[in-house]
Design a protein around this motif. Structure first.
Motif, PDB file in Angstrom:
ATOM      1  N   ARG A 166       0.862  -1.070  -0.047  1.00  0.00           N
ATOM      2  CA  ARG A 166       0.126   0.086   0.197  1.00  0.00           C
ATOM      3  C   ARG A 166       0.770   1.219   0.208  1.00  0.00           C
ATOM      4  O   ARG A 166       1.775   1.345   0.774  1.00  0.00           O
ATOM      5  CB  ARG A 166      -0.859   0.118   1.261  1.00  0.00           C
ATOM      6  N   GLU A 167       0.702   2.052  -0.904  1.00  0.00           N
ATOM      7  CA  GLU A 167       1.459   3.436  -0.786  1.00  0.00           C
ATOM      8  C   GLU A 167       0.944   4.435   0.221  1.00  0.00           C
ATOM      9  O   GLU A 167      -0.307   4.436   0.589  1.00  0.00           O
ATOM     10  CB  GLU A 167       0.953   4.206  -2.066  1.00  0.00           C
ATOM     11  N   ARG A 168       1.900   4.961   1.070  1.00  0.00           N
ATOM     12  CA  ARG A 168       1.415   5.683   2.200  1.00  0.00           C
ATOM     13  C   ARG A 168       0.774   7.265   1.632  1.00  0.00           C
ATOM     14  O   ARG A 168       1.729   7.607   0.795  1.00  0.00           O
ATOM     15  CB  ARG A 168       2.392   6.107   3.106  1.00  0.00           C
ATOM     16  N   ILE A 169      -0.203   7.555   1.719  1.00  0.00           N
ATOM     17  CA  ILE A 169      -0.680   8.755   1.157  1.00  0.00           C
ATOM     18  C   ILE A 169      -0.431  10.039   2.178  1.00  0.00           C
ATOM     19  O   ILE A 169      -0.018  11.058   1.511  1.00  0.00           O
ATOM     20  CB  ILE A 169      -2.407   8.638   1.233  1.00  0.00           C
ATOM     21  N   PHE A 170      -0.398   9.877   3.458  1.00  0.00           N
ATOM     22  CA  PHE A 170       0.225  10.828   4.424  1.00  0.00           C
ATOM     23  C   PHE A 170       1.258  10.865   4.691  1.00  0.00           C
ATOM     24  O   PHE A 170       1.761   9.563   4.808  1.00  0.00           O
ATOM     25  CB  PHE A 170      -1.130  10.949   5.449  1.00  0.00           C
ATOM     26  N   HIS A 171       2.085  11.916   5.210  1.00  0.00           N
ATOM     27  CA  HIS A 171       3.318  11.855   5.840  1.00  0.00           C
ATOM     28  C   HIS A 171       3.564  11.245   7.015  1.00  0.00           C
ATOM     29  O   HIS A 171       2.356  11.494   7.879  1.00  0.00           O
ATOM     30  CB  HIS A 171       3.882  13.096   5.793  1.00  0.00           C
ATOM     31  N   ARG A 172       4.258  10.185   7.498  1.00  0.00           N
ATOM     32  CA  ARG A 172       3.961   9.657   8.794  1.00  0.00           C
ATOM     33  C   ARG A 172       4.796  10.567   9.755  1.00  0.00           C
ATOM     34  O   ARG A 172       5.947  10.722   9.579  1.00  0.00           O
ATOM     35  CB  ARG A 172       4.634   8.246   8.553  1.00  0.00           C
ATOM     36  N   PRO A 173       3.960  10.951  10.930  1.00  0.00           N
ATOM     37  CA  PRO A 173       4.710  11.814  11.930  1.00  0.00           C
ATOM     38  C   PRO A 173       5.833  11.233  12.455  1.00  0.00           C
ATOM     39  O   PRO A 173       5.624  10.101  12.844  1.00  0.00           O
ATOM     40  CB  PRO A 173       3.476  12.158  12.707  1.00  0.00           C
ATOM     41  N   THR A 174       6.854  11.973  12.684  1.00  0.00           N
ATOM     42  CA  THR A 174       7.882  11.228  13.433  1.00  0.00           C
ATOM     43  C   THR A 174       7.784  11.665  14.870  1.00  0.00           C
ATOM     44  O   THR A 174       6.847  12.240  15.263  1.00  0.00           O
ATOM     45  CB  THR A 174       9.383  12.030  12.887  1.00  0.00           C
ATOM     46  N   GLN A 175       8.660  10.852  15.749  1.00  0.00           N
ATOM     47  CA  GLN A 175       8.623  11.083  17.303  1.00  0.00           C
ATOM     48  C   GLN A 175       8.755  12.414  17.705  1.00  0.00           C
ATOM     49  O   GLN A 175       7.923  12.961  18.362  1.00  0.00           O
ATOM     50  CB  GLN A 175       9.663  10.247  18.007  1.00  0.00           C
ATOM     51  N   LYS A 176       9.738  13.214  16.795  1.00  0.00           N
ATOM     52  CA  LYS A 176       9.963  14.549  17.593  1.00  0.00           C
ATOM     53  C   LYS A 176       8.607  15.469  17.000  1.00  0.00           C
ATOM     54  O   LYS A 176       8.122  16.260  17.896  1.00  0.00           O
ATOM     55  CB  LYS A 176      10.983  15.022  16.566  1.00  0.00           C
ATOM     56  N   GLU A 177       8.002  15.224  15.932  1.00  0.00           N
ATOM     57  CA  GLU A 177       6.895  16.063  15.448  1.00  0.00           C
ATOM     58  C   GLU A 177       5.687  15.746  16.486  1.00  0.00           C
ATOM     59  O   GLU A 177       4.826  16.505  17.000  1.00  0.00           O
ATOM     60  CB  GLU A 177       6.329  15.641  14.082  1.00  0.00           C
ATOM     61  N   LEU A 178       5.695  14.429  16.850  1.00  0.00           N
ATOM     62  CA  LEU A 178       4.504  14.232  17.516  1.00  0.00           C
ATOM     63  C   LEU A 178       4.628  14.820  19.009  1.00  0.00           C
ATOM     64  O   LEU A 178       3.645  15.427  19.557  1.00  0.00           O
ATOM     65  CB  LEU A 178       4.474  12.572  18.032  1.00  0.00           C
ATOM     66  N   SER A 179       5.979  14.922  19.497  1.00  0.00           N
ATOM     67  CA  SER A 179       6.264  15.367  20.702  1.00  0.00           C
ATOM     68  C   SER A 179       5.982  16.894  20.789  1.00  0.00           C
ATOM     69  O   SER A 179       5.073  17.362  21.646  1.00  0.00           O
ATOM     70  CB  SER A 179       7.669  15.101  21.155  1.00  0.00           C
ATOM     71  N   ILE A 180       6.258  17.772  19.706  1.00  0.00           N
ATOM     72  CA  ILE A 180       6.135  18.961  19.604  1.00  0.00           C
ATOM     73  C   ILE A 180       4.654  19.109  19.624  1.00  0.00           C
ATOM     74  O   ILE A 180       3.910  20.087  20.313  1.00  0.00           O
ATOM     75  CB  ILE A 180       6.561  19.905  18.252  1.00  0.00           C
ATOM     76  N   LYS A 181       3.792  18.182  18.776  1.00  0.00           N
ATOM     77  CA  LYS A 181       2.341  18.596  18.812  1.00  0.00           C
ATOM     78  C   LYS A 181       1.620  18.469  20.185  1.00  0.00           C
ATOM     79  O   LYS A 181       0.749  19.095  20.342  1.00  0.00           O
ATOM     80  CB  LYS A 181       1.776  17.550  17.842  1.00  0.00           C
TER      81      LYS A 181
END
Lengths: 274, 99
Positions: A166-181
């Motif tokens: 399956r192609e990934r349609i959305f960018h998978r958030p990294t751990q850093k981005e999740l933490s900032i969010k």
């Protein structure tokens, strides 16, 4: 004699396993029944001077193929049972009649055919044993078939990977981005992560909510899916229910000592209880 | 023991497998029934090889196993793909020839 005993013990098991596959409501039970049938077939192969095929049957069929089936059953959902509705009316009756016809026809042919009463045996065809004789044939007479089958296996592996990719349609958030969010958007008490579920002295499982410092179970510590399925357990039985002696001791401790010491006091009493 | 017993057993297993393909609606069970039919044919091959003192039957059974393995891989991939789009493993639901 030994072979007859093996046959009359294992043949009913094989037939029962096959019937179990057809009549079991859940696919998992059917898969296990089929595995039993395949193991008994492997024993028949070994009894019939085909030890190589018997081992391949166990390794490839019961080992690899049935496990693959079980994995897919787990992917699709273990509970997926059949609907009992007939899509085409009278299909089951017609199918049963057709199957009876097939059994009658084929067994009449095999029983009435002029076959040797005693098997010729493979001693002459395989003087050095079963495996060297099979190797001679595979890498001699059937060499091209063997090569084509190798190409087929590679094609099948590539095909399966292409089909399930399956192609990934959305960018998978990294751990850093999740933490900032978490810090910028979420409530401040969840910024450091949610509480972990069910870690107790006598119990450790994801279906039991954690207890907050005030003794209430934390809804945020268990998966919402478990709650929706009704599979979550109560953490009540793992909670410390204070006995009257504990309450007294705590009351004394509160009068004697400043509030900051209560934690240390708790630890000391815990040690005594243990 | 008369080797015809093995042949009759393989006929019975083959018929049970065929009935599974005809009767069951679950794609996985139907697929396992196909495997059962292949196994029954293999038993007949091995029995004939021994009956006639000729190893070719065992070689054919071996190739049947290899092809069955390849078939299972592709078939299960198709079932998983259909399940992903339709949330169902029933053979009746995939009736539109498209995903």
């Amino acid at each position: 004699m030994g072979e007859a005993a093996l046959f009359w013990i294992m043949a009913p098991i094989a037939v029962l396993g096959a019937l179990g596959l057809v009549f079991s409501r859940k696919a998992v039970h059917g898969a296990l029944c089929l595995a039993a049938t395949m193991v008994s077939l492997a024993l028949f192969y070994i009894a019939q001077e085909a030890p190589f095929l018997g081992v391949v049957q166990i390794v490839v069929y019961t080992g690899a193929i049935m496990m693959l089936f079980l994995f897919v059953i787990m992917l699709v959902g273990v509970d997926s049972s059949d609907s009992r509705v007939e899509t085409i009316r009278g299909q089951r009756v017609a199918a049963t009649l057709a199957i009876l016809g097939v059994v009658l026809l084929l067994s009449a042919v095999t029983i009435r055919a002029t076959l040797p009463e005693e098997p010729a045996g493979l001693a002459q065809a395989s003087p050095d044993g079963n495996v060297p004789a099979i190797a001679d044939l595979i890498f001699g007479t059937y060499f091209w078939a063997f090569e084509v089958v190798a190409a087929l296996l590679i094609t099948a592996a590539v095909g399966a990977m292409t089909l399930t990719h399956r192609e990934r349609i959305f960018h998978r958030p990294t751990q850093k981005e999740l933490s900032i969010k978490r810090f910028s958007e979420g409530p401040p008490e969840e910024a450091a992560g949610l509480p972990v579920p069910g870690v107790y002295a006598r119990h450790n499982a994801v279906d039991t909510p954690a207890l907050l410092p005030d003794g209430t179970p934390s809804e945020a510590s268990i998966n919402r899916v478990l709650v929706a399925r009704g599979a979550a357990r109560s953490s009540d039985e793992f909670r410390h229910h204070p006995t009257p002696a504990d309450v007294e001791a705590a009351a004394e401790g509160e009068t004697d000592e400043p509030a900051g010491q209560i934690g240390a006091d708790d630890d000391a009493r815990g040690g005594e209880r243990a | 023991m008369n080797p015809t017993n093995y042949l009759v057993l393989s006929v019975i297993l083959f018929a049970i497998g065929a009935s599974g393909v005809l009767i069951r609606r679950n794609a996985l069970v139907a697929f396992m029934s196909v495997e059962l039919m292949l196994n029954a044919a293999n038993l007949a091959f091995v029995t004939f090889a021994r009956m006639h003192g000729n190893l070719d039957g065992q070689i054919v059974a071996f190739f049947v196993m290899v092809v069955a393995a390849a078939e299972v891989v592709v078939g299960l991939a198709i079932i998983v793909t259909i399940f992903r789009t339709r949330r169902s493993a029933s053979v009746d639901d995939a009736s539109l020839l498209k995903l």
